[in-house]
Design a protein around this motif. Structure first.
Motif, mmCIF file in Angstrom:
data_model
loop_
_atom_site.group_PDB
_atom_site.id
_atom_site.type_symbol
_atom_site.label_atom_id
_atom_site.label_comp_id
_atom_site.label_asym_id
_atom_site.label_seq_id
_atom_site.Cartn_x
_atom_site.Cartn_y
_atom_site.Cartn_z
ATOM 1 N N THR A 28 -46.469 -95.008 34.612
ATOM 2 C CA THR A 28 -46.770 -95.310 36.009
ATOM 3 C C THR A 28 -45.699 -96.217 36.605
ATOM 4 O O THR A 28 -45.228 -95.984 37.721
ATOM 5 N N LEU A 29 -45.284 -97.217 35.860
ATOM 6 C CA LEU A 29 -44.224 -98.115 36.333
ATOM 7 C C LEU A 29 -42.921 -97.360 36.568
ATOM 8 O O LEU A 29 -42.245 -97.578 37.578
ATOM 9 N N GLY A 34 -39.707 -94.518 42.133
ATOM 10 C CA GLY A 34 -39.245 -93.388 42.925
ATOM 11 C C GLY A 34 -40.190 -92.941 44.019
ATOM 12 O O GLY A 34 -39.866 -92.044 44.788
ATOM 13 N N LEU A 35 -41.347 -93.563 44.118
ATOM 14 C CA LEU A 35 -42.352 -93.113 45.081
ATOM 15 C C LEU A 35 -42.297 -93.777 46.441
ATOM 16 O O LEU A 35 -42.576 -93.167 47.448
ATOM 17 N N SER A 36 -41.978 -95.044 46.462
ATOM 18 C CA SER A 36 -42.081 -95.774 47.716
ATOM 19 C C SER A 36 -41.065 -96.902 47.761
ATOM 20 O O SER A 36 -40.494 -97.255 46.732
ATOM 21 N N GLN A 91 -53.553 -95.327 45.978
ATOM 22 C CA GLN A 91 -52.845 -94.078 46.253
ATOM 23 C C GLN A 91 -51.494 -94.048 45.539
ATOM 24 O O GLN A 91 -51.119 -93.021 44.974
ATOM 25 N N LEU A 92 -50.775 -95.159 45.558
ATOM 26 C CA LEU A 92 -49.488 -95.238 44.859
ATOM 27 C C LEU A 92 -49.680 -95.056 43.357
ATOM 28 O O LEU A 92 -48.913 -94.353 42.696
ATOM 29 N N PHE A 93 -50.697 -95.713 42.818
ATOM 30 C CA PHE A 93 -50.969 -95.616 41.377
ATOM 31 C C PHE A 93 -51.196 -94.162 40.973
ATOM 32 O O PHE A 93 -50.566 -93.649 40.054
ATOM 33 N N TRP A 94 -52.103 -93.479 41.689
ATOM 34 C CA TRP A 94 -52.432 -92.103 41.321
ATOM 35 C C TRP A 94 -51.271 -91.146 41.575
ATOM 36 O O TRP A 94 -51.050 -90.217 40.797
ATOM 37 N N ALA A 95 -50.514 -91.383 42.622
ATOM 38 C CA ALA A 95 -49.337 -90.539 42.885
ATOM 39 C C ALA A 95 -48.324 -90.699 41.754
ATOM 40 O O ALA A 95 -47.723 -89.714 41.305
ATOM 41 N N GLY A 100 -45.694 -88.592 37.005
ATOM 42 C CA GLY A 100 -45.340 -88.774 35.601
ATOM 43 C C GLY A 100 -45.881 -87.655 34.726
ATOM 44 O O GLY A 100 -45.211 -87.189 33.802
ATOM 45 N N TYR A 101 -47.091 -87.211 35.035
ATOM 46 C CA TYR A 101 -47.691 -86.106 34.284
ATOM 47 C C TYR A 101 -46.848 -84.843 34.426
ATOM 48 O O TYR A 101 -46.578 -84.155 33.441
ATOM 49 N N SER A 102 -46.403 -84.560 35.639
ATOM 50 C CA SER A 102 -45.542 -83.390 35.870
ATOM 51 C C SER A 102 -44.263 -83.487 35.050
ATOM 52 O O SER A 102 -43.826 -82.504 34.448
#
Length: 133
Positions: A28-29, A34-36, A91-95, A100-102
């Motif tokens: 997650t870290l 790369g998300l926000s 929302q950031l956590f789950w995104a 990461g799963y992908s």
């Protein structure tokens, strides 16, 4: 023995062995960067970092269910309460977990030493399609 816990907004608790918990937090870290914009997720990043042993951690302070943070002089329990995060942080956590799963599915061991099934189980648990505790 299950010793890492992630409490969801629904009040359900996802549980996993402590090494898997640490790897999910690290995943997650990795993805949060790369998300926000870093400013938006800085609080979340700091919070997640506090849930895993720091770099250069002395293994003698490891207890499985938690660890002793010798810098902070306190015991850290491996329990993340996603439900206590603000909506934006959730929302950031789950995104980040989904992203990461992908990546795990695409490159597996080349990306991180975490079995994709653990992350899938967490995501299934979040959506209500996984087993309940």
């Amino acid at each position: 023995m299950l010793s890492g816990f992630i409490e969801l907004s629904s009040g359900q608790i996802f549980s996993i062995k402590w090494k898997g918990y640490d790897e999910i937090i690290k995943l997650t870290l990795n993805e949060l960067a790369g998300l926000s914009p870093k400013a938006t997720s800085k609080n979340l990043i700091n919070r997640l970092k506090s849930h895993i042993p720091p770099q250069g951690f002395n293994e003698r302070y490891e207890m499985g269910w938690g660890f002793i943070d010798s810098l902070e002089h306190k015991t850290i329990c491996r329990r993340l309460e996603v439900c206590s995060l603000c909506d934006d942080e959730q929302q950031l956590f789950w995104a980040a977990v989904e992203r990461g799963y992908s990546k795990l599915l695409q490159s597996c061991d080349e990306y991180m030493h975490l079995q994709p099934q653990y992350v899938k189980d967490l995501l299934d648990f979040k959506t209500g399609t996984g087993l309940t505790n």
